[in-house]
Design a protein around this motif. Structure first.
Motif, mmCIF file in Angstrom:
data_model
loop_
_atom_site.group_PDB
_atom_site.id
_atom_site.type_symbol
_atom_site.label_atom_id
_atom_site.label_comp_id
_atom_site.label_asym_id
_atom_site.label_seq_id
_atom_site.Cartn_x
_atom_site.Cartn_y
_atom_site.Cartn_z
ATOM 1 N N TRP A 1 2.773 10.391 -4.812
ATOM 2 C CA TRP A 1 1.530 11.089 -5.138
ATOM 3 C C TRP A 1 0.343 10.143 -5.244
ATOM 4 C CZ3 TRP A 1 5.562 11.731 -8.984
ATOM 5 C CH2 TRP A 1 5.461 10.869 -10.080
ATOM 6 N N THR A 2 0.594 8.843 -5.225
ATOM 7 C CA THR A 2 -0.504 7.888 -5.208
ATOM 8 C C THR A 2 0.047 6.551 -4.736
ATOM 9 O OG1 THR A 2 -2.422 7.079 -6.462
ATOM 10 C CG2 THR A 2 -0.291 6.947 -7.560
ATOM 11 N N SER A 3 -0.837 5.647 -4.367
ATOM 12 C CA SER A 3 -0.494 4.262 -4.029
ATOM 13 C C SER A 3 -1.805 3.537 -3.818
ATOM 14 C CB SER A 3 0.405 4.182 -2.788
ATOM 15 O OG SER A 3 -0.168 4.850 -1.694
ATOM 16 N N GLY A 4 -1.729 2.239 -3.524
ATOM 17 C CA GLY A 4 -2.944 1.480 -3.283
ATOM 18 C C GLY A 4 -3.505 1.757 -1.896
ATOM 19 N N ALA A 5 -4.538 1.004 -1.530
ATOM 20 C CA ALA A 5 -5.183 1.223 -0.240
ATOM 21 C C ALA A 5 -4.295 0.811 0.927
ATOM 22 C CB ALA A 5 -6.503 0.447 -0.177
ATOM 23 N N GLY A 6 -3.386 -0.131 0.689
ATOM 24 C CA GLY A 6 -2.436 -0.545 1.711
ATOM 25 C C GLY A 6 -1.032 -0.188 1.278
ATOM 26 N N ASN A 7 -0.057 -0.475 2.136
ATOM 27 C CA ASN A 7 1.325 -0.139 1.787
ATOM 28 C C ASN A 7 2.283 -1.259 2.153
ATOM 29 O OD1 ASN A 7 1.256 0.049 4.548
ATOM 30 N ND2 ASN A 7 1.873 2.194 4.665
ATOM 31 N N GLY A 8 1.789 -2.493 2.219
ATOM 32 C CA GLY A 8 2.638 -3.619 2.598
ATOM 33 C C GLY A 8 3.287 -4.333 1.440
ATOM 34 N N ASP B 1 -17.186 16.960 12.298
ATOM 35 C CA ASP B 1 -16.180 16.628 13.300
ATOM 36 C C ASP B 1 -14.993 17.584 13.180
ATOM 37 O OD1 ASP B 1 -17.631 14.425 14.229
ATOM 38 O OD2 ASP B 1 -16.779 13.121 12.684
ATOM 39 N N PRO B 2 -14.229 17.749 14.271
ATOM 40 C CA PRO B 2 -13.002 18.554 14.158
ATOM 41 C C PRO B 2 -12.109 17.987 13.066
ATOM 42 C CG PRO B 2 -13.493 18.065 16.454
ATOM 43 C CD PRO B 2 -14.435 17.232 15.641
ATOM 44 N N PRO B 3 -11.579 18.825 12.192
ATOM 45 C CA PRO B 3 -10.745 18.318 11.097
ATOM 46 C C PRO B 3 -9.514 17.586 11.614
ATOM 47 C CG PRO B 3 -11.336 20.617 10.733
ATOM 48 C CD PRO B 3 -11.725 20.289 12.138
ATOM 49 N N VAL B 4 -9.132 16.529 10.922
ATOM 50 C CA VAL B 4 -7.860 15.860 11.175
ATOM 51 C C VAL B 4 -7.068 15.883 9.879
ATOM 52 C CG1 VAL B 4 -8.814 14.385 12.981
ATOM 53 C CG2 VAL B 4 -8.742 13.552 10.632
ATOM 54 N N TYR B 5 -5.750 15.847 10.018
ATOM 55 C CA TYR B 5 -4.871 15.951 8.861
ATOM 56 C C TYR B 5 -3.746 14.926 8.993
ATOM 57 C CZ TYR B 5 -7.147 20.502 8.356
ATOM 58 O OH TYR B 5 -8.078 21.503 8.235
ATOM 59 N N GLY B 6 -3.205 14.561 7.877
ATOM 60 C CA GLY B 6 -2.028 13.702 7.859
ATOM 61 C C GLY B 6 -1.337 13.813 6.521
ATOM 62 N N SER B 7 -0.114 13.336 6.470
ATOM 63 C CA SER B 7 0.566 13.247 5.186
ATOM 64 C C SER B 7 -0.058 12.105 4.393
ATOM 65 C CB SER B 7 2.053 12.982 5.403
ATOM 66 O OG SER B 7 2.247 11.682 5.951
ATOM 67 N N TRP B 8 0.302 12.018 3.106
ATOM 68 C CA TRP B 8 -0.212 10.909 2.299
ATOM 69 C C TRP B 8 0.187 9.564 2.918
ATOM 70 C CZ3 TRP B 8 -3.781 9.647 -0.953
ATOM 71 C CH2 TRP B 8 -3.676 8.488 -1.704
ATOM 72 N N GLY B 9 1.426 9.420 3.324
ATOM 73 C CA GLY B 9 1.879 8.160 3.900
ATOM 74 C C GLY B 9 1.221 7.826 5.221
ATOM 75 N N GLU B 10 0.927 8.827 6.034
ATOM 76 C CA GLU B 10 0.298 8.575 7.338
ATOM 77 C C GLU B 10 -1.118 8.058 7.192
ATOM 78 O OE1 GLU B 10 2.625 11.868 10.118
ATOM 79 O OE2 GLU B 10 0.808 12.446 9.034
ATOM 80 N N GLY B 11 -1.753 8.321 6.059
ATOM 81 C CA GLY B 11 -3.123 7.863 5.857
ATOM 82 C C GLY B 11 -3.229 6.459 5.314
ATOM 83 N N LEU B 12 -2.091 5.788 5.119
ATOM 84 C CA LEU B 12 -2.088 4.410 4.641
ATOM 85 C C LEU B 12 -1.793 3.468 5.792
ATOM 86 C CD1 LEU B 12 -0.015 4.923 1.388
ATOM 87 C CD2 LEU B 12 -2.494 4.755 1.584
ATOM 88 N N ASP B 13 -2.217 2.235 5.643
ATOM 89 C CA ASP B 13 -1.995 1.260 6.698
ATOM 90 C C ASP B 13 -1.681 -0.079 6.047
ATOM 91 O OD1 ASP B 13 -1.748 0.359 9.252
ATOM 92 O OD2 ASP B 13 -3.877 0.413 9.746
ATOM 93 N N THR B 14 -1.008 -0.961 6.770
ATOM 94 C CA THR B 14 -0.706 -2.296 6.278
ATOM 95 C C THR B 14 -1.735 -3.268 6.826
ATOM 96 O OG1 THR B 14 1.650 -1.818 6.162
ATOM 97 C CG2 THR B 14 1.001 -4.131 6.206
ATOM 98 N N HIS B 15 -2.458 -3.936 5.927
ATOM 99 C CA HIS B 15 -3.435 -4.918 6.369
ATOM 100 C C HIS B 15 -2.745 -6.057 7.123
ATOM 101 C CE1 HIS B 15 -6.063 -2.968 3.576
ATOM 102 N NE2 HIS B 15 -5.473 -3.449 2.506
ATOM 103 N N VAL C 1 6.832 14.097 -5.267
ATOM 104 C CA VAL C 1 6.367 15.488 -5.269
ATOM 105 C C VAL C 1 6.643 16.070 -3.888
ATOM 106 C CG1 VAL C 1 4.571 15.141 -7.011
ATOM 107 C CG2 VAL C 1 4.038 14.775 -4.576
ATOM 108 N N PRO C 2 6.581 17.398 -3.757
ATOM 109 C CA PRO C 2 6.725 17.966 -2.413
ATOM 110 C C PRO C 2 5.667 17.425 -1.463
ATOM 111 C CG PRO C 2 6.952 19.671 -4.072
ATOM 112 C CD PRO C 2 6.499 18.438 -4.800
ATOM 113 N N LYS C 3 6.051 17.258 -0.232
ATOM 114 C CA LYS C 3 5.161 16.722 0.795
ATOM 115 C C LYS C 3 3.904 17.578 0.901
ATOM 116 C CE LYS C 3 5.949 14.887 5.482
ATOM 117 N NZ LYS C 3 6.962 14.881 6.568
ATOM 118 N N PHE C 4 2.767 16.932 1.124
ATOM 119 C CA PHE C 4 1.502 17.655 1.242
ATOM 120 C C PHE C 4 0.650 16.996 2.312
ATOM 121 C CE2 PHE C 4 1.027 14.320 -1.887
ATOM 122 C CZ PHE C 4 -0.236 13.786 -1.683
#
Length: 506
Positions: free
Chosen positions: A134-141, A347-361, A227-230
């Protein structure tokens, strides 16, 4: 699954290249192939305890290392034995009959995680099971254990820190292998015994272990909640923010802020990246996330299309130092170049899961990384003062503002009921470090209470930790002394940095 001696006393440098441990003998803890997680944990914990006692016998200190993500020197310990845990990273489902009767826990929501698993790996495993962090930092590495240990702050306006996901922790010391839970308990006695652990159901010790700053022992495993995926819909744009908007944010009126600068909806996440040189004249980079129920038929987007990524400023480090008179303009150029690529309102809406919106620096050499966390109610008064002081003394980074609830753990920096987290992230320079030090001095002079992130450049000492955390610091030390009653064992997990913070006995 023995601990492997990697051989020799070598130099080790952290992920971002901001700290180095000299003359450090290196070892590695690696996952085995046991079918059941409890069996693998039992073998690993025994190996770790034997390794700790060997280090104690040799008169050496120890430091467990995950991804080496923290830009601060919190994970640096020269002349210590280093235990690399990154390849101890399996995740296991939990069965209903593993739970303690009456715990009320949902086995589908819980996962048993070895200490070397990255936030990204935990997120992917959960999402494959229809669940989500349900939360994490700006990166996921980071490793999940390392992110919890340093109090990595989330940014969901109704959530706390990443350590809030923890429901149980397996912790190894020279004197014991402990399964630490709140007093109400989560896992049953048979499961805990099978992990080779002694059950320790204690609210105070659990609150200390949720955020141990690496000073309580070696965390070998955790039970992680979900939590359930959102889905999230991001909006990202450059807007000139009025001073009055700080009053809305300070009051927690995120809906009004969102309606003014993005969508007329309650946001789950609000971030404002400002140029400290004229923050209300130059446009700020705003980012909102709106949570929506999960549906499988959403159009897939890349992390970049979802607006992830915070690395653009690393390209301008030399210019910002070489041309101090142009800092304001160069910072604004970097914000336009690197931060405005996300989808805007029209802009046309884009969607992703919480994990898909994170990136590894990618590794950021010459990174400066610091923050302060204040009571959100102080924001309208403090923020402009902070930006002015930072700019006046030559800070060469943007200033980022995010929001979160009080986090769990006795040493959680997000310790106010409602928190505003102010980050100073970008190219490292002497001027920037001095500017941050002046910000800290200003907050003290103005009587504004604040804390600092354990994994960033925090400029703390034991006296200041005691002042900032007060009774919670004393409670944390009392829990530490119950876990590690032998002073030699407390010293084993220390380093020059941790000794200076009053967390270990050097």
């Amino acid at each position: 699954m023995p601990i492997v001696d990697l051989g020799g006393a070598e130099r080790w440098t952290n992920y971002h290249g901001t700290g180095t441990a000299e003359r450090a003998p290196r070892f590695a803890l690696r996952s085995g192939d046991a079918e059941r997680g409890r069996d693998e944990l039992a073998a690993a914990a025994r190996d770790v305890q034997d390794w700790l006692n060997a280090a104690l016998g040799e008169g050496r200190r120890v430091r467990p290392l995950g991804a080496g993500w923290s830009p601060s020197n919190i994970n640096i310990a020269s002349d210590a034995w280093l235990l690399h845990t990154r390849r101890f990273n399996r995740c296991f489902r939990i069965r209903p009959d593993d739970l303690r009767p009456g715990s009320g826990a949902d086995p589908a929501a819980l996962m048993l995680v070895e200490c070397g698993a990255l936030v990204d790996e935990v997120s992917d495993k959960l999402e494959g099971q229809g669940r989500s962090l349900w939360t994490s930092g700006a990166g996921n590495g980071q490793t999940f254990a390392g992110a919890c240990a340093t109090g990595t702050h989330g940014s969901m306006v109704e959530r706390g820190g990443i350590q809030d996901h923890l429901r149980a922790v397996q912790l190894v010391t020279p004197g014991g292998i402990y399964w630490i839970e709140p007093a109400a308990g989560v896992m049953n006695d048979a499961f805990i015994a099978a992990t080779g652990s002694t059950a320790l159901r204690d609210d105070e010790i659990f609150a200390a272990a949720q955020l141990g700053v690496g000073a309580l022992g070696v965390v070998t495993a955790m039970v992680v909640d979900s939590v359930p995926k959102f889905l999230v819909r991001p909006i990202q744009n450059l807007r000139r923010v009025e001073r009055a908007a700080l009053d809305w944010l300070a009051a927690g009126d995120f809906r009004r802020f969102s309606a003014t600068y993005a969508l007329d909806r309650d946001p789950a996440f609000v971030q404002m990246i400002v140029n400290p040189y004229k923050p209300f004249t130059r446009p700020a980079m705003l980012r909102f996330l709106y949570a929506e129920p999960w549906r499988a038929d959403y159009p897939r987007a890349t992390a970049g299309e979802l607006g992830a990524g915070y690395d653009a400023l690393s390209l301008l480090g030399g210019l910002l130092d070489d041309y101090p008179w142009a800092r304001g303009a160069l910072l604004q150029y970097a914000m336009r170049l690197g931060y405005a690529a996300g989808p805007d309102v029209d802009d046309p809406p884009v969607y992703g899961s919480w994990g898909e919106g994170l990136d590894t620096h990618r590794p950021l050499a010459n990174l400066f990384n610091a923050s302060v966390t204040i009571d959100r109610a102080d924001l309208a008064y403090a923020f402009e003062l902070i930006c002015a002081a930072y700019a006046r003394h030559g800070g060469s980074t943007v200033v980022t503002l995010r929001f979160m609830k009080q986090a769990q753990g006795l040493l959680a920096p997000a310790r106010f009921p409602d928190n505003a987290v102010i980050d100073f992230d970008g190219p490292r320079s002497a001027r920037t470090a001095e500017a941050y030090a002046r910000v800290v001095d200003l907050l003290d002079a103005e009587g504004i209470a604040f804390t600092r992130h354990w994994g960033k450049s925090c400029q703390l000492d034991a006296a200041r930790v005691c002042t900032d955390y007060g009774e919670d610091y004393r409670r944390w030390r009392a829990a530490r002394d119950r876990l590690l009653p032998d002073p030699a064992h407390r010293a084993l997990f220390g380093s020059a940095v941790l000794d200076g913070l009053g967390l270990t006995d050097g």
